[in-house]
Design a protein around this motif. Sequence first.
Motif, mmCIF file in Angstrom:
data_model
loop_
_atom_site.group_PDB
_atom_site.id
_atom_site.type_symbol
_atom_site.label_atom_id
_atom_site.label_comp_id
_atom_site.label_asym_id
_atom_site.label_seq_id
_atom_site.Cartn_x
_atom_site.Cartn_y
_atom_site.Cartn_z
ATOM 1 N N TYR A 100 24.632 -5.662 -139.674
ATOM 2 C CA TYR A 100 24.438 -7.005 -140.214
ATOM 3 C C TYR A 100 25.091 -8.084 -139.352
ATOM 4 O O TYR A 100 24.782 -9.266 -139.520
ATOM 5 C CB TYR A 100 24.991 -7.089 -141.641
ATOM 6 C CG TYR A 100 24.041 -6.578 -142.700
ATOM 7 C CD1 TYR A 100 22.744 -7.077 -142.809
ATOM 8 C CD2 TYR A 100 24.442 -5.603 -143.612
ATOM 9 C CE1 TYR A 100 21.877 -6.616 -143.785
ATOM 10 C CE2 TYR A 100 23.580 -5.137 -144.598
ATOM 11 C CZ TYR A 100 22.299 -5.650 -144.683
ATOM 12 O OH TYR A 100 21.438 -5.199 -145.651
ATOM 13 N N PHE A 101 25.992 -7.704 -138.454
ATOM 14 C CA PHE A 101 26.621 -8.698 -137.596
ATOM 15 C C PHE A 101 25.666 -9.199 -136.517
ATOM 16 O O PHE A 101 25.822 -10.307 -136.002
ATOM 17 C CB PHE A 101 27.897 -8.132 -136.971
ATOM 18 C CG PHE A 101 28.742 -9.157 -136.269
ATOM 19 C CD1 PHE A 101 29.374 -10.161 -136.978
ATOM 20 C CD2 PHE A 101 28.898 -9.120 -134.888
ATOM 21 C CE1 PHE A 101 30.154 -11.119 -136.337
ATOM 22 C CE2 PHE A 101 29.672 -10.069 -134.232
ATOM 23 C CZ PHE A 101 30.301 -11.074 -134.971
ATOM 24 N N GLY A 102 24.686 -8.381 -136.151
ATOM 25 C CA GLY A 102 23.654 -8.820 -135.218
ATOM 26 C C GLY A 102 24.045 -8.791 -133.759
ATOM 27 O O GLY A 102 23.467 -9.526 -132.937
ATOM 28 N N ALA A 103 25.006 -7.956 -133.395
ATOM 29 C CA ALA A 103 25.486 -7.904 -132.010
ATOM 30 C C ALA A 103 24.896 -6.709 -131.272
ATOM 31 O O ALA A 103 24.668 -5.655 -131.862
ATOM 32 C CB ALA A 103 27.012 -7.811 -131.985
ATOM 33 N N PRO A 104 24.679 -6.839 -129.950
ATOM 34 C CA PRO A 104 24.306 -5.668 -129.157
ATOM 35 C C PRO A 104 25.485 -4.716 -129.058
ATOM 36 O O PRO A 104 26.637 -5.100 -129.304
ATOM 37 C CB PRO A 104 23.948 -6.271 -127.788
ATOM 38 C CG PRO A 104 24.705 -7.558 -127.726
ATOM 39 C CD PRO A 104 24.759 -8.073 -129.135
#
Length: 369
Positions: free
Chosen positions: A206-210
């Motif tokens: 859910y943080f949306g980081a690679p």
Amino acid sequence: MKNYIAILTISLGILLSLSACQKVEDQTYTIPTTYNFENVDYSGQTTRIKMLEALSIYAKSANTLGSNQLSSTAMINMYNNANTVFSDPALNNSSKQLKNKVHLSIQNKFENYMVAQANASLSTNQTAAANQAGIATSNDGTQSFLLNNNGVELAQIIEKGLATACFYYQSTAVYLGETKMSVDNKAVTDGKGTNMEHHWDEAFGYFGAPIDFPSNTSNVELWAKYSNKVNSILGCNSKIMNAFLKGRAAISAEDYNARDEARTTIKQEWEVILAAVAISYLNDAKKNATDFALYAHYLTEAYAFIAGLKYGASKTIPDADVDNILSNLAGSSDPLQANIYATSLQDIDNTINALANSFTSLETVKASL
């Protein structure tokens, strides 16, 4: 003598037991520098991020003069993943949706915002003004936004609202909460790991980081992007990513003290990021006070992030105080009643100060955000 021997035996047993527990906690294990663990799956979170992106693109498609009217039904279908509404077949065929993951207190209100956004889009041939929905165009003519009759950009309320009331809430309050962290951590499912590992991975999703964030900040999504916005001042990218890495490695090593330290860090840092981004947008509004299109755009973003402080795990500011901050900023804690036309520069300064007073680490940097 027999009693003495029995007591000694029990005491040795307790000491051995404590020693065994301590050995687990003190063991050494490798914490990787990227989120490249075995058996990781957060595809459900990636799917919901794509759903929100599609919904946001559609909601913002009415941001230019003469653009087509929006359909509230289409937006609500995207929210519920109903009636094959997405252009991406993979999203339509997914069992996932946004609505059922949103905090219950606001779950149905998003549909009201979508109806209101569609109603505002009836006026895309109008110039936005007090008591008149329409298009506001920046002074240089390069940016334009659909505003409701009170100057609120409802597309931002929908996008930032779901980023907080869905993704931020699910990650910090649900997946890193006690229930999801009190599950089996022995049996491994191929591709998903243990139940506890999987829940941690979903929180990260859910943080949306690679996986190589923050050395890689290209194509960051939502929260990783928001974190990156204030990272040069707060150094938050590494703080939160290192905590995600440490916690996941600790779970695999059954080091629950280290896991708990990491999830506490994530909850606290994520909330500070949210508050800092809100202040950053308030500062952006101040810088563009003579350009109402940008002023309303940045104020709406700030408003949505402030409202999002209600949905995380840490909740530094009580809900009632969040509502007061919103009311002092824009006249109401209900975005459908808020009035950006009535927001003054003093109101913005008061809001920045209220946030910095609660998040004391931001006090010395509030003007720089």
